[in-house]
Design an enzyme around this catalytic site. Structure first.
Site, PDB file in Angstrom:
ATOM      1  N   TYR A   1      -4.946  10.286  -0.504  1.00 36.44           N
ATOM      2  CA  TYR A   1      -3.923   9.456  -1.152  1.00 36.44           C
ATOM      3  C   TYR A   1      -4.287   7.963  -1.101  1.00 36.44           C
ATOM      4  O   TYR A   1      -3.395   7.107  -1.092  1.00 36.44           O
ATOM      5  CB  TYR A   1      -2.562   9.686  -0.498  1.00 36.44           C
ATOM      6  CG  TYR A   1      -1.817  10.908  -1.014  1.00 36.44           C
ATOM      7  CD1 TYR A   1      -1.414  10.986  -2.358  1.00 36.44           C
ATOM      8  CD2 TYR A   1      -1.491  11.972  -0.184  1.00 36.44           C
ATOM      9  CE1 TYR A   1      -0.720  12.091  -2.836  1.00 36.44           C
ATOM     10  CE2 TYR A   1      -0.790  13.086  -0.659  1.00 36.44           C
ATOM     11  CZ  TYR A   1      -0.409  13.131  -1.986  1.00 36.44           C
ATOM     12  OH  TYR A   1       0.278  14.213  -2.472  1.00 36.44           O
TER      13      TYR A   1
ATOM     14  N   HIS B   1       1.688  19.037  -4.964  1.00 41.07           N
ATOM     15  CA  HIS B   1       0.942  17.927  -5.560  1.00 41.07           C
ATOM     16  C   HIS B   1       0.176  18.468  -6.764  1.00 41.07           C
ATOM     17  O   HIS B   1      -0.294  19.599  -6.740  1.00 41.07           O
ATOM     18  CB  HIS B   1      -0.071  17.334  -4.573  1.00 41.07           C
ATOM     19  CG  HIS B   1      -1.140  16.525  -5.257  1.00 41.07           C
ATOM     20  ND1 HIS B   1      -0.965  15.203  -5.579  1.00 41.07           N
ATOM     21  CD2 HIS B   1      -2.361  16.877  -5.742  1.00 41.07           C
ATOM     22  CE1 HIS B   1      -2.054  14.765  -6.228  1.00 41.07           C
ATOM     23  NE2 HIS B   1      -2.910  15.766  -6.326  1.00 41.07           N
TER      24      HIS B   1
ATOM     25  N   LYS C   1       2.416  21.894  -0.476  1.00 39.59           N
ATOM     26  CA  LYS C   1       2.573  20.979   0.652  1.00 39.59           C
ATOM     27  C   LYS C   1       3.212  21.676   1.866  1.00 39.59           C
ATOM     28  O   LYS C   1       3.743  22.788   1.734  1.00 39.59           O
ATOM     29  CB  LYS C   1       3.403  19.769   0.202  1.00 39.59           C
ATOM     30  CG  LYS C   1       2.691  18.905  -0.858  1.00 39.59           C
ATOM     31  CD  LYS C   1       3.501  17.642  -1.181  1.00 39.59           C
ATOM     32  CE  LYS C   1       2.799  16.764  -2.214  1.00 39.59           C
ATOM     33  NZ  LYS C   1       3.553  15.504  -2.476  1.00 39.59           N
TER      34      LYS C   1
ATOM     35  N   ASN D   1       8.154  17.199  -1.106  1.00 40.95           N
ATOM     36  CA  ASN D   1       8.453  17.657  -2.469  1.00 40.95           C
ATOM     37  C   ASN D   1       7.571  18.802  -2.953  1.00 40.95           C
ATOM     38  O   ASN D   1       7.275  18.923  -4.146  1.00 40.95           O
ATOM     39  CB  ASN D   1       8.455  16.468  -3.444  1.00 40.95           C
ATOM     40  CG  ASN D   1       7.125  15.742  -3.487  1.00 40.95           C
ATOM     41  OD1 ASN D   1       6.171  16.155  -2.833  1.00 40.95           O
ATOM     42  ND2 ASN D   1       7.051  14.680  -4.265  1.00 40.95           N
TER      43      ASN D   1
ATOM     44  N   GLU E   1     -10.271  14.661  -7.020  1.00 38.84           N
ATOM     45  CA  GLU E   1      -9.513  15.455  -6.048  1.00 38.84           C
ATOM     46  C   GLU E   1     -10.130  16.833  -5.835  1.00 38.84           C
ATOM     47  O   GLU E   1     -10.140  17.347  -4.716  1.00 38.84           O
ATOM     48  CB  GLU E   1      -8.060  15.585  -6.529  1.00 38.84           C
ATOM     49  CG  GLU E   1      -7.337  14.235  -6.483  1.00 38.84           C
ATOM     50  CD  GLU E   1      -5.937  14.285  -7.074  1.00 38.84           C
ATOM     51  OE1 GLU E   1      -5.494  15.374  -7.523  1.00 38.84           O
ATOM     52  OE2 GLU E   1      -5.268  13.238  -7.069  1.00 38.84           O
TER      53      GLU E   1
HETATM   54  P1  RTP Z   1       1.782  13.839  -5.900  1.00 39.64           P
HETATM   55  O1  RTP Z   1       0.704  12.782  -6.004  1.00 39.64           O
HETATM   56  O2  RTP Z   1       2.066  14.260  -4.474  1.00 39.64           O
HETATM   57  O3  RTP Z   1       1.526  14.989  -6.816  1.00 39.64           O
HETATM   58  O4  RTP Z   1       3.162  13.219  -6.409  1.00 39.64           O
HETATM   59  P2  RTP Z   1       3.393  12.372  -7.729  1.00 39.64           P
HETATM   60  O5  RTP Z   1       2.122  12.205  -8.483  1.00 39.64           O
HETATM   61  O6  RTP Z   1       4.550  12.994  -8.418  1.00 39.64           O
HETATM   62  O7  RTP Z   1       3.853  10.985  -7.092  1.00 39.64           O
HETATM   63  P3  RTP Z   1       2.957   9.764  -6.594  1.00 39.64           P
HETATM   64  O8  RTP Z   1       3.492   8.525  -7.219  1.00 39.64           O
HETATM   65  O9  RTP Z   1       1.499  10.046  -6.744  1.00 39.64           O
HETATM   66  O10 RTP Z   1       3.311   9.686  -5.049  1.00 39.64           O
HETATM   67  C1  RTP Z   1       2.683  10.523  -4.089  1.00 39.64           C
HETATM   68  C2  RTP Z   1       3.720  11.036  -3.121  1.00 39.64           C
HETATM   69  O11 RTP Z   1       4.243   9.952  -2.376  1.00 39.64           O
HETATM   70  C3  RTP Z   1       5.625  10.146  -2.136  1.00 39.64           C
HETATM   71  N1  RTP Z   1       6.389   9.044  -2.704  1.00 39.64           N
HETATM   72  N2  RTP Z   1       7.394   8.504  -2.097  1.00 39.64           N
HETATM   73  N3  RTP Z   1       9.608   6.854  -1.423  1.00 39.64           N
HETATM   74  C4  RTP Z   1       9.011   6.689  -2.594  1.00 39.64           C
HETATM   75  O12 RTP Z   1       9.368   5.877  -3.403  1.00 39.64           O
HETATM   76  C5  RTP Z   1       7.875   7.543  -2.906  1.00 39.64           C
HETATM   77  N4  RTP Z   1       7.159   7.501  -4.017  1.00 39.64           N
HETATM   78  C6  RTP Z   1       6.225   8.461  -3.875  1.00 39.64           C
HETATM   79  C7  RTP Z   1       6.032  11.438  -2.797  1.00 39.64           C
HETATM   80  O13 RTP Z   1       6.094  12.457  -1.808  1.00 39.64           O
HETATM   81  C8  RTP Z   1       4.920  11.687  -3.792  1.00 39.64           C
HETATM   82  O14 RTP Z   1       4.745  13.074  -4.021  1.00 39.64           O
HETATM   83 MG    MG Z   2       0.345  11.512  -7.576  1.00 40.01          MG
END
Ligand code: RTP
Ligand code: MG
Length: 141
Positions: free
Chosen positions: A51, A117, A11, A114, A128
């Site tokens: 997303y 991804h 990212k 973070n 994806e």
């Molecule tokens: P990613 O898709 O980026 O790999 O991350 P992930 O699966 O660990 O998390 P996901 O639930 O898919 O969420 C995508 C991205 O959205 C942001 N996020 N912010 N503020 C919040 O509660 C929150 N929850 C998610 C994060 O940057 C996450 O990587």
């Molecule tokens: Mg995710």
């Protein structure tokens, strides 16, 4: 265990920190092979489409804003159990909760920025990978 492919994104925060090499080294040391890679700058439309599953979530606009804030490196990783292995290497979504030694624990400070991804299922990996790469841009080896 199955031989799988997963989509990984380094990212904007991690690219800005000059951490591309260190992050890719972790994938390679864990036995995952990079079979496709490119650096791109996402448009709002492309970030929102990628997303789309989070469109109704309160953090969606911040997520799109962050993902378009600078260049990213998109890659396809291939190997045994690649999807889960990559998620293990990444650590928890919130870096404050990520296990020591994971990419997010070592390279990220906030849940918004973070570092990486990774696809979370076989179905999302297929979608994806196709979102970013044509078949002839993937080089099995
Ligand atoms: P990613 O898709 O980026 O790999 O991350 P992930 O699966 O660990 O998390 P996901 O639930 O898919 O969420 C995508 C991205 O959205 C942001 N996020 N912010 N503020 C919040 O509660 C929150 N929850 C998610 C994060 O940057 C996450 O990587
Ligand atoms: Mg995710």
């Amino acid at each position: 265990m199955a031989n799988e492919r997963t989509l990984s994104i380094i990212k904007p925060d991690a690219v800005a920190k000059n951490a591309i090499g260190e992050i890719i080294a972790r994938f390679e040391k864990a036995g995952l092979k990079v079979v496709a890679a490119k650096m791109i700058r996402l448009s709002e439309e492309n970030a929102g489409g990628f997303y789309a599953e989070h469109k109704e979530r309160p953090f969606f606009n911040d997520l799109v804003g962050f993902m378009t804030s600078g260049p990213i490196v998109v890659q396809v990783l291939e190997g045994e159990d690649a999807i889960a292995k990559n998620r293990d290497l990444m650590g928890a979504t919130n870096p404050k909760e990520a296990e020591a030694g994971t990419i997010r624990a070592d390279f990220a400070e906030t849940i918004d920025a973070n570092a990486v991804h990774g696809s979370d299922s076989v179905e999302s990996a297929e979608r994806e990978i196709a979102y970013f790469f044509d078949n002839d841009e993937i080089c099995p080896r």
